[in-house]
Design a protein around this motif. Sequence first.
Motif, short mmCIF file in Angstrom:
data_model
loop_
_atom_site.label_atom_id
_atom_site.label_comp_id
_atom_site.label_asym_id
_atom_site.label_seq_id
_atom_site.Cartn_x
_atom_site.Cartn_y
_atom_site.Cartn_z
N LEU A 37 0.83 -1.18 0.00
CA LEU A 37 0.00 0.00 0.00
C LEU A 37 0.87 1.24 0.00
CD1 LEU A 37 -2.49 -1.14 2.79
CD2 LEU A 37 -2.88 -1.20 0.33
N LEU A 38 0.37 2.30 -0.60
CA LEU A 38 1.12 3.56 -0.63
C LEU A 38 1.44 4.02 0.79
CD1 LEU A 38 2.32 5.94 -2.16
CD2 LEU A 38 0.06 7.00 -2.12
N ASN A 39 0.49 3.87 1.71
CA ASN A 39 0.72 4.28 3.10
C ASN A 39 1.92 3.54 3.69
OD1 ASN A 39 -1.68 5.53 2.57
ND2 ASN A 39 -2.71 4.83 4.41
N SER A 40 1.99 2.23 3.45
CA SER A 40 3.08 1.42 3.98
C SER A 40 4.41 1.83 3.37
CB SER A 40 2.84 -0.06 3.71
OG SER A 40 1.67 -0.48 4.33
N ILE A 41 4.40 2.07 2.07
CA ILE A 41 5.63 2.48 1.39
C ILE A 41 6.12 3.82 1.93
CG2 ILE A 41 6.61 3.17 -0.84
CD1 ILE A 41 4.68 1.09 -2.12
N LEU A 42 5.21 4.80 2.04
CA LEU A 42 5.60 6.12 2.55
C LEU A 42 6.08 6.05 3.99
CD1 LEU A 42 2.88 8.53 1.11
CD2 LEU A 42 5.31 8.47 0.54
N ASP A 43 5.40 5.27 4.82
CA ASP A 43 5.80 5.13 6.22
C ASP A 43 7.18 4.49 6.31
OD1 ASP A 43 5.43 5.43 8.99
OD2 ASP A 43 4.77 3.34 9.15
N THR A 44 7.44 3.51 5.47
CA THR A 44 8.76 2.85 5.47
C THR A 44 9.85 3.80 4.99
OG1 THR A 44 7.67 0.73 5.03
CG2 THR A 44 10.03 0.85 4.62
N ILE A 45 9.56 4.58 3.97
CA ILE A 45 10.53 5.58 3.49
C ILE A 45 10.84 6.58 4.60
CG2 ILE A 45 10.82 7.55 1.92
CD1 ILE A 45 9.26 5.89 -0.19
N CYS A 46 9.80 7.07 5.26
CA CYS A 46 9.99 8.05 6.34
C CYS A 46 10.80 7.47 7.49
CB CYS A 46 8.64 8.56 6.83
SG CYS A 46 7.78 9.61 5.65
N THR A 47 10.51 6.23 7.85
CA THR A 47 11.26 5.58 8.93
C THR A 47 12.73 5.43 8.55
OG1 THR A 47 9.28 4.40 9.66
CG2 THR A 47 11.41 3.53 10.40
N SER A 48 12.98 4.97 7.32
CA SER A 48 14.36 4.80 6.85
C SER A 48 15.11 6.12 6.86
CB SER A 48 14.37 4.22 5.43
OG SER A 48 13.69 3.00 5.37
N LEU A 49 14.47 7.15 6.36
CA LEU A 49 15.11 8.48 6.33
C LEU A 49 15.35 9.00 7.74
CD1 LEU A 49 13.15 10.15 3.39
CD2 LEU A 49 15.54 9.40 3.37
N SER A 50 14.40 8.77 8.64
CA SER A 50 14.53 9.25 10.02
C SER A 50 15.70 8.58 10.74
CB SER A 50 13.24 9.00 10.79
OG SER A 50 12.20 9.78 10.26
N ILE A 51 15.92 7.31 10.47
CA ILE A 51 17.05 6.60 11.07
C ILE A 51 18.36 7.24 10.65
CG2 ILE A 51 18.33 4.41 11.02
CD1 ILE A 51 15.54 3.01 10.96
N VAL A 52 18.49 7.52 9.37
CA VAL A 52 19.72 8.14 8.86
C VAL A 52 19.84 9.57 9.37
CG1 VAL A 52 20.91 8.89 6.75
CG2 VAL A 52 19.81 6.65 6.82
N ALA A 53 18.74 10.31 9.40
CA ALA A 53 18.77 11.71 9.87
C ALA A 53 19.19 11.80 11.33
CB ALA A 53 17.41 12.36 9.66
N ALA A 54 18.71 10.87 12.16
CA ALA A 54 19.09 10.89 13.58
C ALA A 54 20.60 10.71 13.74
CB ALA A 54 18.35 9.79 14.34
N TYR A 55 21.17 9.81 12.97
CA TYR A 55 22.62 9.60 13.02
C TYR A 55 23.37 10.85 12.55
CZ TYR A 55 27.27 7.86 12.02
OH TYR A 55 28.62 7.72 11.98
N LEU A 56 22.89 11.45 11.47
CA LEU A 56 23.54 12.66 10.95
C LEU A 56 23.42 13.83 11.92
CD1 LEU A 56 22.56 12.51 7.18
CD2 LEU A 56 24.79 12.03 8.20
N LEU A 57 22.33 13.90 12.66
CA LEU A 57 22.18 14.97 13.65
C LEU A 57 23.21 14.81 14.76
CD1 LEU A 57 20.66 17.50 14.48
CD2 LEU A 57 19.05 16.04 15.71
N VAL A 58 23.45 13.58 15.18
CA VAL A 58 24.49 13.35 16.18
C VAL A 58 25.83 13.85 15.64
CG1 VAL A 58 25.83 11.57 17.39
CG2 VAL A 58 23.34 11.41 17.29
N LYS A 59 26.07 13.63 14.36
CA LYS A 59 27.33 14.05 13.73
C LYS A 59 27.31 15.54 13.35
CE LYS A 59 29.32 10.11 13.93
NZ LYS A 59 30.46 9.93 14.79
N GLN A 60 26.22 16.22 13.66
CA GLN A 60 26.04 17.65 13.39
C GLN A 60 26.22 17.99 11.90
OE1 GLN A 60 28.79 18.71 16.62
NE2 GLN A 60 27.12 20.01 17.38
N ASP A 61 25.58 17.19 11.07
CA ASP A 61 25.63 17.36 9.62
C ASP A 61 24.37 18.09 9.16
OD1 ASP A 61 25.55 16.96 6.76
OD2 ASP A 61 26.88 15.24 7.00
#
Length: 187
Positions: free
Chosen positions: A109-133
Amino acid sequence: MDLLIITTVLISIANIFSVWFAAKNNRATWSIGFFAACVTAYIFFVNKHYMSFAFNTYSAIMCIYGYFTWNKSNTDNDKNIKWNKRPIYEIIISIILFVCIYSFNSALLLNSILDTICTSLSIVAAYLLVKQDVNAWIIYITTDILYIYLGIISQDWEYIPIYGIMLILAIYGACQYIKKFKKQVQQ
């Protein structure tokens, strides 16, 4: 008022303050974020939403990592801002995370795909925030826009104002980090 509603409001307020402090490059972001992630993880665990529990557990761990990373760096965190202009590794990691997370979800479903994309991006963003990127904020902006769109198409209206506020704060955070990065480069 229902306890879950009160808890959700408190978590949302804590997350808003956490993002505000992150935009200010203030270490308080990690303490507040840890509290919000732990409470959210507990709620998802009790309600048997194990993927959301796992994501919030990851968020709590990143808050601990961020707290100690920002504490061991020099006291002026504004001098630690980075901006990787070619975030190829982050893109590859996001794609791998998307495939891994999506493989747990059987619905196409589009909802599942979008939620998965957002979760994946959020995981990477959290790491980059720690690195102050600076890229962390760019990813958060993208994720918040996608979450707002997801709220509209799934008619989860209660999430749209929260992600709207988070989007404004992410734009503010990006502007602050870019300004600090440019100032750092000039020195």
